[in-house]
Design a protein around this motif. Structure first.
Motif, PDB file in Angstrom:
ATOM      1  N   LYS A 109       0.856  -1.212  -0.124  1.00  0.00           N
ATOM      2  CA  LYS A 109       0.025   0.079  -0.007  1.00  0.00           C
ATOM      3  C   LYS A 109       1.034   1.333  -0.066  1.00  0.00           C
ATOM      4  O   LYS A 109       1.935   0.979   0.762  1.00  0.00           O
ATOM      5  CB  LYS A 109      -0.735  -0.136   1.177  1.00  0.00           C
ATOM      6  CG  LYS A 109      -1.960   1.141   1.246  1.00  0.00           C
ATOM      7  CD  LYS A 109      -2.824   0.880   2.444  1.00  0.00           C
ATOM      8  CE  LYS A 109      -4.190   1.484   2.360  1.00  0.00           C
ATOM      9  NZ  LYS A 109      -4.020   2.759   1.779  1.00  0.00           N
ATOM     10  N   GLY A 110       0.581   2.231  -0.684  1.00  0.00           N
ATOM     11  CA  GLY A 110       1.402   3.426  -0.711  1.00  0.00           C
ATOM     12  C   GLY A 110       1.450   4.155   0.499  1.00  0.00           C
ATOM     13  O   GLY A 110       0.388   4.231   1.314  1.00  0.00           O
ATOM     14  N   GLU A 114      -3.819   7.310   0.179  1.00  0.00           N
ATOM     15  CA  GLU A 114      -4.752   6.171   0.669  1.00  0.00           C
ATOM     16  C   GLU A 114      -5.096   5.363  -0.702  1.00  0.00           C
ATOM     17  O   GLU A 114      -5.302   4.258  -0.323  1.00  0.00           O
ATOM     18  CB  GLU A 114      -5.973   6.764   1.270  1.00  0.00           C
ATOM     19  CG  GLU A 114      -5.731   7.099   2.798  1.00  0.00           C
ATOM     20  CD  GLU A 114      -5.414   5.741   3.541  1.00  0.00           C
ATOM     21  OE1 GLU A 114      -6.529   4.955   3.718  1.00  0.00           O
ATOM     22  OE2 GLU A 114      -4.602   5.768   4.073  1.00  0.00           O
ATOM     23  N   ASP A 115      -5.104   6.202  -1.715  1.00  0.00           N
ATOM     24  CA  ASP A 115      -5.677   5.350  -2.951  1.00  0.00           C
ATOM     25  C   ASP A 115      -4.588   4.686  -3.837  1.00  0.00           C
ATOM     26  O   ASP A 115      -5.073   4.132  -4.883  1.00  0.00           O
ATOM     27  CB  ASP A 115      -6.409   6.509  -3.677  1.00  0.00           C
ATOM     28  CG  ASP A 115      -5.434   7.702  -3.944  1.00  0.00           C
ATOM     29  OD1 ASP A 115      -4.366   7.627  -3.654  1.00  0.00           O
ATOM     30  OD2 ASP A 115      -6.032   8.200  -4.897  1.00  0.00           O
ATOM     31  N   LYS A 182      -3.499   3.558  -8.869  1.00  0.00           N
ATOM     32  CA  LYS A 182      -4.077   4.705  -8.167  1.00  0.00           C
ATOM     33  C   LYS A 182      -5.785   4.486  -8.557  1.00  0.00           C
ATOM     34  O   LYS A 182      -6.055   4.873  -9.550  1.00  0.00           O
ATOM     35  CB  LYS A 182      -3.648   6.066  -8.792  1.00  0.00           C
ATOM     36  CG  LYS A 182      -4.128   7.231  -7.753  1.00  0.00           C
ATOM     37  CD  LYS A 182      -3.357   8.488  -8.446  1.00  0.00           C
ATOM     38  CE  LYS A 182      -3.709   9.758  -7.552  1.00  0.00           C
ATOM     39  NZ  LYS A 182      -3.386   9.542  -6.123  1.00  0.00           N
ATOM     40  N   PHE A 183      -6.464   4.150  -7.551  1.00  0.00           N
ATOM     41  CA  PHE A 183      -7.608   3.980  -7.664  1.00  0.00           C
ATOM     42  C   PHE A 183      -8.662   5.436  -7.696  1.00  0.00           C
ATOM     43  O   PHE A 183      -8.189   6.232  -7.174  1.00  0.00           O
ATOM     44  CB  PHE A 183      -8.288   3.146  -6.430  1.00  0.00           C
ATOM     45  CG  PHE A 183      -7.986   1.722  -6.604  1.00  0.00           C
ATOM     46  CD1 PHE A 183      -8.662   0.785  -7.433  1.00  0.00           C
ATOM     47  CD2 PHE A 183      -7.108   1.213  -5.734  1.00  0.00           C
ATOM     48  CE1 PHE A 183      -8.293  -0.500  -7.517  1.00  0.00           C
ATOM     49  CE2 PHE A 183      -6.583  -0.136  -5.719  1.00  0.00           C
ATOM     50  CZ  PHE A 183      -7.332  -1.003  -6.834  1.00  0.00           C
ATOM     51  N   ALA A 184      -9.648   5.243  -8.372  1.00  0.00           N
ATOM     52  CA  ALA A 184     -10.510   6.213  -8.727  1.00  0.00           C
ATOM     53  C   ALA A 184     -11.295   6.394  -7.279  1.00  0.00           C
ATOM     54  O   ALA A 184     -11.407   5.754  -6.572  1.00  0.00           O
ATOM     55  CB  ALA A 184     -11.605   6.179  -9.772  1.00  0.00           C
ATOM     56  N   GLU A 185     -11.644   7.991  -7.039  1.00  0.00           N
ATOM     57  CA  GLU A 185     -12.301   8.198  -5.865  1.00  0.00           C
ATOM     58  C   GLU A 185     -13.569   7.477  -5.348  1.00  0.00           C
ATOM     59  O   GLU A 185     -13.540   7.021  -4.354  1.00  0.00           O
ATOM     60  CB  GLU A 185     -12.825   9.851  -6.232  1.00  0.00           C
ATOM     61  CG  GLU A 185     -12.480  10.531  -4.580  1.00  0.00           C
ATOM     62  CD  GLU A 185     -12.961  11.863  -4.796  1.00  0.00           C
ATOM     63  OE1 GLU A 185     -12.543  12.571  -5.896  1.00  0.00           O
ATOM     64  OE2 GLU A 185     -13.658  12.496  -3.801  1.00  0.00           O
ATOM     65  N   GLU A 186     -14.310   7.099  -6.713  1.00  0.00           N
ATOM     66  CA  GLU A 186     -15.504   6.263  -6.215  1.00  0.00           C
ATOM     67  C   GLU A 186     -15.300   4.885  -5.535  1.00  0.00           C
ATOM     68  O   GLU A 186     -16.123   4.285  -4.693  1.00  0.00           O
ATOM     69  CB  GLU A 186     -16.361   6.352  -7.301  1.00  0.00           C
ATOM     70  CG  GLU A 186     -15.972   5.237  -8.386  1.00  0.00           C
ATOM     71  CD  GLU A 186     -15.842   5.709  -9.999  1.00  0.00           C
ATOM     72  OE1 GLU A 186     -15.188   6.936 -10.074  1.00  0.00           O
ATOM     73  OE2 GLU A 186     -16.468   4.831 -10.835  1.00  0.00           O
TER      74      GLU A 186
END
Lengths: 195, 185
Positions: A109-110, A114-115, A182-186
């Motif tokens: 995990k970075g 967080e994402d 890098k995941f999208a906010e949703e």
């Protein structure tokens, strides 16, 4: 009408054929030659490194979408992961083992965001026979694998930006490749809601 | 090599290998990209052949270095070596040679199956596509590097409804020790 009754394989509709176990192999050279042609061909169609990486990523996305479908049928009894950590570990182990014969070296995990998540590989299969010319800077053929990962994540409902980077490792001549997700906010909002 | 074992098996067992699905899907991605870029299937067929040629002229070195074979005495032996050792070493499948002409300069390489076409079905719009045309280029390029000018083309294709894959291989000229540098760019 095709695909009715029993007949030789070629007469059956593609979706009616039994799904192979995925144990067949071809030589690494055959794959390396083919991949090299993909890179060289892509180079003739672009003006800069970013576009080249995007083209390789696009090619990878097509592979990723198909791998997701294939592996969900074969390995997961027609189910797919719906949670963030589940899908990440699916990519890190099930997908990696299918495509590259081993689980990925690490999944982290970075620390700053967080994402962000990272999958790292000391010697990514597609980079094995690739040496990047100096004038091409940070170009990484791992973009193709980043595309595969993106295809899988997008297809499974986890839209993300995915990129490949060289990270030098102390005491080793060749840098390792890190696939940065890098995941999208949703996606993160949904995770938070699911608790 | 133990008796009864087929000549390509030992070679295939000795080389590094990867999952065939990765190979199949990557090839599919290439074909899709070409179809998007060129739109015309004839142009895609040509492009696949060219890519194959580029592979063939490099692949022959890999083949000669690892396949543990001796010089072929004639074109018949060359054709046998391609289907029994060459196809096996790279793609993990073997084929047969058939339909020789009377001068022994032209034959068919028959494959029942090949890993390029797993999961593939040609849509209506691509009926003119020789999906595996890259193989023709590979054979042409590889043979050119060992002084044989050939013409290689698909005549049967399972994806088009035929019972097997049939590649027609025609020897045009044996070029003794002449370096085929003909890239004029």
């Amino acid at each position: 009408m095709i695909g009715v009754g029993r007949g030789p394989k070629q007469l059956l509709n593609v979706v009616d054929r039994p799904l192979g176990k995925g144990k067949n192999e071809v030589s690494l050279s055959a794959f390396a030659f083919l991949f090299s042609e993909l890179v060289q061909y892509s180079q003739t169609r672009v003006d800069n490194i970013a576009e080249l990486e995007r083209r390789l990523e696009d090619a990878g996305i097509g592979v990723g979408l198909r791998i997701l479908e294939l592996l969900c049928h074969r390995e997961k009894a027609n189910r797919r992961e719906t949670r963030l950590l589940g899908i990440l570990s699916f990519v890190h182990s099930t997908v990696w083992r299918c495509l590259f014969g081993k689980v990925a070296d690490s999944l982290e995990k970075g620390t700053e965001h967080e994402d962000e998540y990272m999958i790292s590989e000391r010697e990514l299969l597609v980079n094995r026979f690739i040496s990047v010319p100096k004038d091409m800077g940070a170009f990484n053929c791992g973009s193709f694998v980043a595309g595969i990962v993106k295809g899988i994540l997008d297809g499974a409902g986890f839209p993300a930006r995915v990129s490949a980077h060289f990270v030098s490792v102390e005491g080793q001549a060749r840098p390792r490749t890190t696939i940065l997700i890098k995941f999208a906010e949703e996606v993160l909002q949904r995770e938070a809601r699911l608790g | 090599m133990p008796p009864n074992s087929r000549p390509g098996d030992a070679v295939f067992a000795s080389v590094d290998r990867v999952n065939a699905e990765l190979f199949t899907l990557t090839y599919g991605a290439i074909v899709r990209q070409l179809l998007t870029d060129f739109e015309e299937v004839d142009e895609v067929n040509k492009q696949l052949d060219t890519m194959g040629y580029n592979i063939g002229i490099r692949l022959i070195d890999d083949f000669l270095a690892k396949a543990n074979i001796t010089r072929c005495s004639d074109f018949r032996e060359t054709a046998e070596t391609i289907v029994k050792v060459g196809f096996k070493m790279f793609l993990g499948v073997t084929g047969t040679v058939a339909n020789w002409n009377t001068d022994n300069t032209e034959c068919s390489l028959i494959l029942d199956d090949n890993p390029l076409v797993d999961f593939v079905e040609l849509p209506e719009t691509c009926q003119g596509l020789y999906y595996c045309n890259i193989l023709c280029g590979v054979i042409r390029g590889a043979l050119e590097m060992v002084s044989m000018r050939t013409e290689v083309k698909f005549v049967k294709d399972v994806l088009r409804g035929d019972d097997v894959f049939e590649i027609r291989l025609k020897l045009l000229e044996q070029v003794p020790e002449e370096y085929p540098y003909k890239d004029d760019e």
